[in-house]
Design a protein around this motif. Structure first.
Motif, short mmCIF file in Angstrom:
data_model
loop_
_atom_site.label_atom_id
_atom_site.label_comp_id
_atom_site.label_asym_id
_atom_site.label_seq_id
_atom_site.Cartn_x
_atom_site.Cartn_y
_atom_site.Cartn_z
N HIS A 241 0.82 -1.21 0.00
CA HIS A 241 0.00 0.00 0.00
C HIS A 241 0.85 1.26 0.00
O HIS A 241 0.51 2.26 -0.64
CB HIS A 241 -0.93 0.00 1.22
CG HIS A 241 -1.99 -1.05 1.17
ND1 HIS A 241 -1.86 -2.27 1.80
CD2 HIS A 241 -3.19 -1.08 0.54
CE1 HIS A 241 -2.94 -3.00 1.57
NE2 HIS A 241 -3.76 -2.30 0.82
N GLY A 242 1.97 1.23 0.72
CA GLY A 242 2.85 2.39 0.74
C GLY A 242 3.42 2.70 -0.63
O GLY A 242 3.52 3.87 -1.03
N ASN A 243 3.80 1.67 -1.36
CA ASN A 243 4.34 1.87 -2.71
C ASN A 243 3.28 2.47 -3.64
O ASN A 243 3.57 3.37 -4.44
CB ASN A 243 4.85 0.55 -3.29
CG ASN A 243 6.17 0.13 -2.69
OD1 ASN A 243 6.86 0.92 -2.03
ND2 ASN A 243 6.55 -1.12 -2.89
N VAL A 244 2.07 1.97 -3.54
CA VAL A 244 1.00 2.50 -4.40
C VAL A 244 0.76 3.97 -4.07
O VAL A 244 0.65 4.82 -4.97
CB VAL A 244 -0.29 1.68 -4.24
CG1 VAL A 244 -1.47 2.37 -4.91
CG2 VAL A 244 -0.10 0.29 -4.85
N GLY A 245 0.71 4.30 -2.78
CA GLY A 245 0.53 5.70 -2.40
C GLY A 245 1.66 6.59 -2.89
O GLY A 245 1.43 7.70 -3.39
N ALA A 246 2.89 6.10 -2.76
CA ALA A 246 4.05 6.90 -3.20
C ALA A 246 4.04 7.10 -4.71
O ALA A 246 4.42 8.17 -5.20
CB ALA A 246 5.34 6.21 -2.76
N ILE A 247 3.62 6.10 -5.46
CA ILE A 247 3.56 6.24 -6.92
C ILE A 247 2.47 7.24 -7.32
O ILE A 247 2.66 8.04 -8.25
CB ILE A 247 3.34 4.87 -7.58
CG1 ILE A 247 4.62 4.03 -7.43
CG2 ILE A 247 2.97 5.01 -9.06
CD1 ILE A 247 4.48 2.59 -7.87
N PHE A 248 1.36 7.24 -6.62
CA PHE A 248 0.34 8.27 -6.89
C PHE A 248 0.90 9.66 -6.63
O PHE A 248 0.60 10.61 -7.37
CB PHE A 248 -0.90 8.02 -6.03
CG PHE A 248 -1.97 7.22 -6.71
CD1 PHE A 248 -3.04 7.85 -7.34
CD2 PHE A 248 -1.91 5.84 -6.74
CE1 PHE A 248 -4.03 7.11 -7.98
CE2 PHE A 248 -2.89 5.09 -7.37
CZ PHE A 248 -3.96 5.73 -7.99
N ARG A 249 1.71 9.79 -5.59
CA ARG A 249 2.30 11.09 -5.30
C ARG A 249 3.24 11.52 -6.43
O ARG A 249 3.25 12.67 -6.85
CB ARG A 249 3.05 11.05 -3.97
CG ARG A 249 3.50 12.43 -3.50
CD ARG A 249 4.04 12.40 -2.09
NE ARG A 249 4.42 13.72 -1.64
CZ ARG A 249 4.94 13.98 -0.46
NH1 ARG A 249 5.14 13.00 0.41
NH2 ARG A 249 5.26 15.22 -0.12
N CYS A 250 4.04 10.57 -6.94
CA CYS A 250 4.91 10.85 -8.10
C CYS A 250 4.08 11.28 -9.30
O CYS A 250 4.40 12.25 -9.98
CB CYS A 250 5.73 9.62 -8.46
SG CYS A 250 6.95 9.11 -7.23
N ALA A 251 3.01 10.53 -9.56
CA ALA A 251 2.17 10.81 -10.72
C ALA A 251 1.56 12.20 -10.63
O ALA A 251 1.54 12.97 -11.60
CB ALA A 251 1.08 9.75 -10.85
N ALA A 252 1.08 12.55 -9.44
CA ALA A 252 0.46 13.86 -9.26
C ALA A 252 1.49 14.97 -9.38
O ALA A 252 1.25 15.99 -10.04
CB ALA A 252 -0.23 13.92 -7.89
N ALA A 253 2.64 14.79 -8.75
CA ALA A 253 3.66 15.84 -8.73
C ALA A 253 4.23 16.11 -10.11
O ALA A 253 4.58 17.26 -10.44
CB ALA A 253 4.78 15.46 -7.77
N LEU A 254 4.32 15.07 -10.94
CA LEU A 254 5.00 15.21 -12.22
C LEU A 254 4.05 15.35 -13.41
O LEU A 254 4.49 15.49 -14.55
CB LEU A 254 5.96 14.03 -12.43
CG LEU A 254 7.11 14.03 -11.40
CD1 LEU A 254 7.85 12.70 -11.42
CD2 LEU A 254 8.07 15.16 -11.67
N GLY A 255 2.74 15.30 -13.16
CA GLY A 255 1.79 15.64 -14.20
C GLY A 255 1.24 14.49 -15.01
O GLY A 255 0.76 14.71 -16.13
N VAL A 256 1.28 13.27 -14.48
CA VAL A 256 0.63 12.14 -15.17
C VAL A 256 -0.88 12.34 -15.11
O VAL A 256 -1.43 12.78 -14.10
CB VAL A 256 1.04 10.81 -14.51
CG1 VAL A 256 0.23 9.64 -15.05
CG2 VAL A 256 2.53 10.56 -14.72
#
Length: 272
Positions: A130-145
């Motif tokens: 779950h932590g990895n999924v949350g962190a990837i969503f944060r990457c996606a949001a921050a970088l504009g996916v």
């Protein structure tokens, strides 16, 4: 206006939504049965409410009533107010952020609707942490996916730890869950997406040299095994993050999935 309800007994049945928040199996069962999820901390609670998730209730220490006063004014739900020991006894750990909210889940849209106006999409296959999924969503949001698509067995982005690690980014990026692991990549292809598989394979094209085109979906595999052979075969192109020669000489040929996602999101969006 929120209804303040003092509570002193951790076994109070009205607090059932918040029971044993670290018990993954219990939480999966309870949250699925009642269609709820838990947000922890002021910032995350604000983001969850701001994206339209109805509030079932809140559980908080009294000191959080003032910081959240503007939010509470617009909520027609109980706010259970307790001392720290009671909150800890219910949740199963010290809630340092002081406030919890139980919110109603919203129906997930189908994959085709989530990607309809997107150009850059992440597709996650069987990430179970779950932590990895949350962190990837944060990457996606921050970088504009533009959107995230989850395979059927991926961890729940609205599980408390996912939401917490993402800092609420799970509410900022549209996402959908596939219903058919074997065939639903075809939904993306039918929508005009080229499929790119991220792999450590030395024969793959370096990310910074890849031509992603107008619509690209980048696939990331599970924490241990990476992408399945089926999804690799479905890809239009294999891409990789180049490793240094020194790293390769020491047997390091890849990054963990979150670090890889951050780099991949950057290159994917930059190419748009």
């Amino acid at each position: 206006m929120v209804h303040q309800v003092p509570v002193t007994d951790p076994a109070d049945p009205r607090l059932a939504d918040y029971t044993r928040l670290r018990d993954v199996n219990l939480r999966k069962s309870l949250e699925a049965e009642h269609g709820l999820f838990i947000a922890e901390g002021e910032k995350v609670i604000r983001r969850a409410i701001g994206t339209g998730h109805p509030v079932r209730s809140l559980l908080m220490a009294r000191r959080w009533l003032d910081p959240l006063a503007d939010v509470l004014d617009g909520i027609d739900a109980p706010a259970f107010v307790a001392d720290d020991a009671v909150v800890e006894a219910v949740a199963g750990f010290p809630v340092h952020r002081g406030a919890l909210a139980s919110l109603q889940r919203l129906p997930l849209p189908p994959v085709k609707d989530v990607v309809a106006s997107a150009r850059r999409v992440l597709v996650l296959e069987d990430l179970v942490d779950h932590g990895n999924v949350g962190a990837i969503f944060r990457c996606a949001a921050a970088l504009g996916v533009d959107a995230v698509v989850l395979a059927p067995r991926c961890a729940d982005p609205l599980y408390r730890r996912s939401v917490k690690v993402s800092m609420g980014a799970v509410f900022a990026v549209p996402y959908a869950r596939m219903t058919n692991w074997r065939d639903d990549l075809g939904v993306l292809r039918a929508a005009g997406f080229a499929l790119f598989a991220l792999t450590p394979d030395a024969s793959a094209v370096p990310l910074d040299e890849a031509e992603f085109g107008d619509r690209a979906a980048l696939m990331l595999g599970s924490e241990g095994d990476g992408l399945s052979s089926h999804w690799m075969d479905e890809a239009d192109r294999l891409v990789r993050i180049p490793m240094s020669d020194a790293a390769l000489a020491n047997g390091v040929d890849s990054l963990n999935v979150v670090a890889a996602a951050a780099i991949a999101c950057h290159d994917l969006v930059r190419s748009r």
